[in-house]
Design a protein around this motif. Structure first.
Motif, PDB file in Angstrom:
ATOM      1  N   LYS A  49       0.825  -1.224   0.000  1.00 17.90           N
ATOM      2  CA  LYS A  49       0.000   0.000   0.000  1.00 17.90           C
ATOM      3  C   LYS A  49       0.853   1.266   0.000  1.00 17.90           C
ATOM      4  O   LYS A  49       0.365   2.329  -0.349  1.00 17.90           O
ATOM      5  CB  LYS A  49      -0.949   0.006   1.194  1.00 17.90           C
ATOM      6  N   THR A  53       0.243   5.087  -1.823  1.00 15.47           N
ATOM      7  CA  THR A  53       0.321   6.353  -1.086  1.00 15.47           C
ATOM      8  C   THR A  53       1.315   7.297  -1.742  1.00 15.47           C
ATOM      9  O   THR A  53       1.010   8.469  -1.965  1.00 15.47           O
ATOM     10  CB  THR A  53       0.750   6.094   0.380  1.00 15.47           C
ATOM     11  N   GLU A  57       0.682  10.939  -3.651  1.00 15.02           N
ATOM     12  CA  GLU A  57       1.381  12.168  -3.258  1.00 15.02           C
ATOM     13  C   GLU A  57       2.133  12.785  -4.443  1.00 15.02           C
ATOM     14  O   GLU A  57       2.091  14.006  -4.638  1.00 15.02           O
ATOM     15  CB  GLU A  57       2.341  11.889  -2.103  1.00 15.02           C
TER      16      GLU A  57
END
Length: 182
Positions: A49, A53, A57
């Motif tokens: 994961k 993320t 970003e």
């Protein structure tokens, strides 16, 4: 009156560089071809994961969806399998590239603690410059409260110049704050 960075390049910087290096043809004038942003996520071998993320970003910072970079071969010591996602990459060109540079110079770099200027020795010998960003939180697009893990990435400025000296002059004229030589 504040000039857009691309307009400033077209109107002022090209002329400045032509005088400084005595170029005879407009094709000799160096230009920024692209900016490549690369974020390696080594911890993604344990937690898949993290890649999502970091990708989210990087997309917020650049305004462009990144592509996944995958491992070329398996390395048992690092618990890495072949074709496993281990990073993300974005290539910026055109308007997005110029917007990113303006954002980096005017907003992000001034937010770096104890910033003394960019390293002069990060040129690769072929007119390209790589800058390492240690924390993604220096960009205003990132919400500080949503950060689960501080991560960094590399920003590579690819120029049409083949000489570091000319590329440094171009990037300095664009506004990158290099350290003063002693």
């Amino acid at each position: 009156m504040s000039l857009n960075l691309k307009v400033k390049y077209e109107k002022l910087i090209k002329e400045e560089l032509t005088k400084q290096f005595k170029f005879k043809s407009v094709m000799q004038i160096p230009k920024l071809e692209k900016i490549v942003i690369n974020a390696g996520v080594g911890a993604a071998t344990q937690d898949a994961k993290l890649i999502e993320t970091v990708a989210k970003e990087v997309e917020q910072i650049t305004g462009q969806k990144p592509i996944l970079t995958k491992s070329k071969k398996a390395i048992a010591t690092f618990k890495l399998r072949e074709n496993q996602p281990i990073g993300v990459k974005v290539t910026l060109r055109g308007e997005r590239m110029w917007n990113f540079i303006e954002n980096l110079i005017n907003i992000a770099l001034p937010r770096v603690r104890d910033f003394k200027g960019l390293n002069n020795n990060a040129f690769d010998g072929h007119g390209n410059y790589t800058l390492g960003i240690k924390e993604q939180i220096i960009f205003t697009e990132i919400n500080y409260d949503d950060i689960k893990r501080v991560s960094g990435f590399d920003v590579t400025f690819v120029t049409s110049s083949k000489k570091d000296e000319i590329a440094r002059a171009l990037l300095t004229a664009v506004g990158l704050p290099f350290m003063k030589k002693r």
